[in-house]
Design an enzyme around this catalytic site. Structure first.
Site, PDB file in Angstrom:
ATOM      1  N   TYR A  67       0.842  -1.203   0.000  1.00 39.50           N
ATOM      2  CA  TYR A  67       0.000   0.000   0.000  1.00 39.50           C
ATOM      3  C   TYR A  67       0.870   1.243   0.000  1.00 39.50           C
ATOM      4  O   TYR A  67       1.980   1.233   0.523  1.00 39.50           O
ATOM      5  CB  TYR A  67      -0.943   0.022   1.212  1.00 39.50           C
ATOM      6  CG  TYR A  67      -0.249  -0.178   2.534  1.00 39.50           C
ATOM      7  CD1 TYR A  67       0.081  -1.445   2.971  1.00 39.50           C
ATOM      8  CD2 TYR A  67       0.073   0.906   3.346  1.00 39.50           C
ATOM      9  CE1 TYR A  67       0.714  -1.633   4.190  1.00 39.50           C
ATOM     10  CE2 TYR A  67       0.708   0.730   4.570  1.00 39.50           C
ATOM     11  CZ  TYR A  67       1.029  -0.558   4.972  1.00 39.50           C
ATOM     12  OH  TYR A  67       1.671  -0.740   6.165  1.00 39.50           O
ATOM     13  N   PRO A  68       0.340   2.314  -0.596  1.00 40.05           N
ATOM     14  CA  PRO A  68       1.058   3.581  -0.572  1.00 40.05           C
ATOM     15  C   PRO A  68       0.625   4.411   0.622  1.00 40.05           C
ATOM     16  O   PRO A  68      -0.479   4.222   1.144  1.00 40.05           O
ATOM     17  CB  PRO A  68       0.616   4.255  -1.870  1.00 40.05           C
ATOM     18  CG  PRO A  68      -0.780   3.775  -2.090  1.00 40.05           C
ATOM     19  CD  PRO A  68      -0.860   2.384  -1.483  1.00 40.05           C
ATOM     20  N   MET A  69       1.489   5.305   1.075  1.00 40.81           N
ATOM     21  CA  MET A  69       1.101   6.189   2.175  1.00 40.81           C
ATOM     22  C   MET A  69       1.822   7.539   2.148  1.00 40.81           C
ATOM     23  O   MET A  69       2.833   7.716   1.476  1.00 40.81           O
ATOM     24  CB  MET A  69       1.276   5.501   3.518  1.00 40.81           C
ATOM     25  CG  MET A  69       2.634   4.976   3.830  1.00 40.81           C
ATOM     26  SD  MET A  69       2.652   4.190   5.465  1.00 40.81           S
ATOM     27  CE  MET A  69       2.362   5.563   6.549  1.00 40.81           C
ATOM     28  N   ASP A  70       1.238   8.468   2.872  1.00 42.82           N
ATOM     29  CA  ASP A  70       1.783   9.815   3.037  1.00 42.82           C
ATOM     30  C   ASP A  70       1.994  10.098   4.514  1.00 42.82           C
ATOM     31  O   ASP A  70       1.385   9.453   5.363  1.00 42.82           O
ATOM     32  CB  ASP A  70       0.760  10.873   2.572  1.00 42.82           C
ATOM     33  CG  ASP A  70       0.685  11.021   1.070  1.00 42.82           C
ATOM     34  OD1 ASP A  70       1.610  10.568   0.370  1.00 42.82           O
ATOM     35  OD2 ASP A  70      -0.309  11.608   0.603  1.00 42.82           O
TER      36      ASP A  70
HETATM   37  O1  76R Z   1      14.271   0.258   8.228  1.00 45.92           O
HETATM   38  C1  76R Z   1      14.503   0.068   9.435  1.00 45.92           C
HETATM   39  O2  76R Z   1      14.435  -1.037   9.982  1.00 45.92           O
HETATM   40  C2  76R Z   1      14.840   1.264  10.262  1.00 45.92           C
HETATM   41  C3  76R Z   1      13.687   1.705  11.030  1.00 45.92           C
HETATM   42  C4  76R Z   1      12.502   2.004  10.125  1.00 45.92           C
HETATM   43  C5  76R Z   1      12.340   3.099   9.262  1.00 45.92           C
HETATM   44  C6  76R Z   1      13.298   4.232   8.973  1.00 45.92           C
HETATM   45  C7  76R Z   1      11.304   1.215  10.045  1.00 45.92           C
HETATM   46  C8  76R Z   1      11.116   0.006  10.726  1.00 45.92           C
HETATM   47  N1  76R Z   1      10.426   1.837   9.199  1.00 45.92           N
HETATM   48  C9  76R Z   1      11.008   2.979   8.706  1.00 45.92           C
HETATM   49  C10 76R Z   1      10.476   3.893   7.814  1.00 45.92           C
HETATM   50 MN1  76R Z   1       8.513   1.294   8.852  1.00 45.92          MN
HETATM   51  N2  76R Z   1       6.635   0.676   8.422  1.00 45.92           N
HETATM   52  C11 76R Z   1       5.639   1.462   7.888  1.00 45.92           C
HETATM   53  C12 76R Z   1       4.408   0.731   7.942  1.00 45.92           C
HETATM   54  O3  76R Z   1       3.091   3.489   9.223  1.00 45.92           O
HETATM   55  C13 76R Z   1       2.247   2.626   9.500  1.00 45.92           C
HETATM   56  O4  76R Z   1       1.449   2.726  10.463  1.00 45.92           O
HETATM   57  C14 76R Z   1       2.095   1.417   8.651  1.00 45.92           C
HETATM   58  C15 76R Z   1       3.079   1.283   7.510  1.00 45.92           C
HETATM   59  C16 76R Z   1       4.690  -0.513   8.475  1.00 45.92           C
HETATM   60  C17 76R Z   1       3.720  -1.637   8.731  1.00 45.92           C
HETATM   61  C18 76R Z   1       6.097  -0.523   8.788  1.00 45.92           C
HETATM   62  C19 76R Z   1       6.772  -1.603   9.332  1.00 45.92           C
HETATM   63  N3  76R Z   1       8.188   2.991   7.777  1.00 45.92           N
HETATM   64  C20 76R Z   1       9.151   3.893   7.418  1.00 45.92           C
HETATM   65  C21 76R Z   1       8.547   4.909   6.590  1.00 45.92           C
HETATM   66  C22 76R Z   1       9.283   6.086   5.962  1.00 45.92           C
HETATM   67  C23 76R Z   1       8.975   7.308   6.782  1.00 45.92           C
HETATM   68  C24 76R Z   1      10.058   8.338   6.820  1.00 45.92           C
HETATM   69  O5  76R Z   1      11.227   8.020   6.538  1.00 45.92           O
HETATM   70  O6  76R Z   1       9.715   9.483   7.185  1.00 45.92           O
HETATM   71  C25 76R Z   1       7.214   4.583   6.460  1.00 45.92           C
HETATM   72  C26 76R Z   1       6.165   5.328   5.678  1.00 45.92           C
HETATM   73  C27 76R Z   1       6.999   3.388   7.221  1.00 45.92           C
HETATM   74  C28 76R Z   1       5.787   2.743   7.376  1.00 45.92           C
HETATM   75  N4  76R Z   1       8.883  -0.442   9.891  1.00 45.92           N
HETATM   76  C29 76R Z   1      10.039  -0.813  10.536  1.00 45.92           C
HETATM   77  C30 76R Z   1       8.041  -1.548   9.862  1.00 45.92           C
HETATM   78  C31 76R Z   1       8.709  -2.648  10.510  1.00 45.92           C
HETATM   79  C32 76R Z   1       8.117  -4.041  10.674  1.00 45.92           C
HETATM   80  C33 76R Z   1       9.940  -2.184  10.933  1.00 45.92           C
HETATM   81  C34 76R Z   1      11.017  -2.948  11.683  1.00 45.92           C
HETATM   82  C35 76R Z   1      11.871  -3.660  10.673  1.00 45.92           C
HETATM   83  C36 76R Z   1      13.004  -4.402  11.302  1.00 45.92           C
HETATM   84  O7  76R Z   1      13.734  -3.796  12.087  1.00 45.92           O
HETATM   85  O8  76R Z   1      13.122  -5.594  10.983  1.00 45.92           O
END
Ligand code: 76R
Length: 280
Positions: A172-175
């Site tokens: 899915y895409p998000m903002d």
């Molecule tokens: O990549 C990494 O492990 C570093 C930490 C991390 C970042 C920078 C991380 C961890 N995410 C990052 C960035 Mn995420 N993530 C989502 C969703 O937002 C929601 O409520 C739902 C959508 C999920 C389910 C999810 C899962 N993440 C982002 C960004 C970019 C935002 C920005 O940079 O400003 C978005 C939009 C986003 C959204 N994230 C994790 C997860 C999971 C499961 C992790 C842990 C991964 C791991 O450590 O194995």
């Protein structure tokens, strides 16, 4: 500039970019397909399966086929490539197939694999400010380039991954919200970093159950990020995303597009899928 002047530090976090990615959601014209003689259906499916098998087996940017649930589409192709050129070529290779006459684009999504470096960005910006290095000066650019190059090397497996083999994909895409009142992009870096850290902590607890690939699409597509989650149990998507809704960064700043749930289908089972039999 001494000591540091956080107000003058750049607002944008450093990011690392990996594979260019394209998600193609397609409808399958089943009525036209059914009207074809048996051996035409076989031949057309075989031709497509050969190309897909080749794309699936590539070691340097693969493709994968998914069967979509629901009305939003029937098939989804996910392509990871080293460049937009290669991505476009993959699209054209699919378009050349005879099967393409039976496929209709439902939607698509263009993005690049992105690792946001909130943690190290803040440290780096502050360290450079402490040394009196002016943002965007030559010395500053050199220091940043060095850090990016080093991190990119360390993060290679995450920036250039194989497509996880799990049965289920949730895309899915998000903002991030840019409202009058609540606006992610006007928050100070320290606060964004804190919230992203909290987000990562929730995510990490699902590390064994779900593989997440974050792709950035600012400048490329209609939303800011595309999220790919891979798991062997689709309920994990619901639990993880539900739990994340309570994170401050999601509760206040996350806006979501349409969700697509696909089942991985190996290229050599394409014919079965087109015939209406989901390979187990
Ligand atoms: O990549 C990494 O492990 C570093 C930490 C991390 C970042 C920078 C991380 C961890 N995410 C990052 C960035 Mn995420 N993530 C989502 C969703 O937002 C929601 O409520 C739902 C959508 C999920 C389910 C999810 C899962 N993440 C982002 C960004 C970019 C935002 C920005 O940079 O400003 C978005 C939009 C986003 C959204 N994230 C994790 C997860 C999971 C499961 C992790 C842990 C991964 C791991 O450590 O194995």
């Amino acid at each position: 500039m001494h000591p540091n002047h956080p107000a003058t530090l750049p607002a944008v976090p450093l990011t690392l970019e990996g594979f260019a990615t394209l998600h193609q959601m397609m409808r399958f014209r089943r009525t036209a397909w059914r009207a074809l003689p048996d051996n035409d259906r076989r031949e057309i499916a075989n031709q497509a399966a050969l190309l897909l098998a080749e794309m699936e087996a590539k070691s340097d940017g693969q493709s994968a086929l998914f069967s979509l649930l629901g009305h939003k589409g029937d098939l989804m192709l996910v392509h990871f490539r080293n460049s937009f050129d290669q991505l476009n070529q993959a699209e054209l290779d699919v378009a050349r197939l005879r099967l393409n006459d039976f496929l209709e684009p439902a939607t698509s999504y263009l993005s690049v694999i992105e690792l946001g470096l909130y943690e190290s960005t803040l440290k780096t910006y502050k360290a450079l400010a402490d040394e009196g290095v002016e943002p965007h000066s030559e010395a500053w650019n050199r220091a940043i380039q060095e850090i990016i190059a080093r991190q990119k090397e360390a993060m290679k497996p995450r920036l250039f991954p194989t497509i996880p083999p799990n049965r289920y994909l949730c895309f899915y895409p998000m903002d991030r919200r840019r409202g009058e009142d609540k606006n992610w992009y006007t928050l100070p870096m320290e606060e964004r970093q804190r919230q992203m850290n909290e987000h990562g902590l929730v995510g990490r607890r699902y590390a064994g159950e779900v593989k997440q690939i974050i792709t950035g699409s600012i400048g490329f597509d209609d939303w800011e990020w595309g999220v790919d989650l891979f798991a062997d149990d689709p309920l994990v998507f619901k639990k993880l995303i539900y739990e994340m809704r309570f994170d401050q960064v999601s509760a206040v700043y996350a806006l979501f597009g349409s969700f697509y749930i696909g089942l991985r289908v190996p290229a050599n089972r394409l014919y079965d899928l087109l015939e209406g039999n989901l390979p187990l």
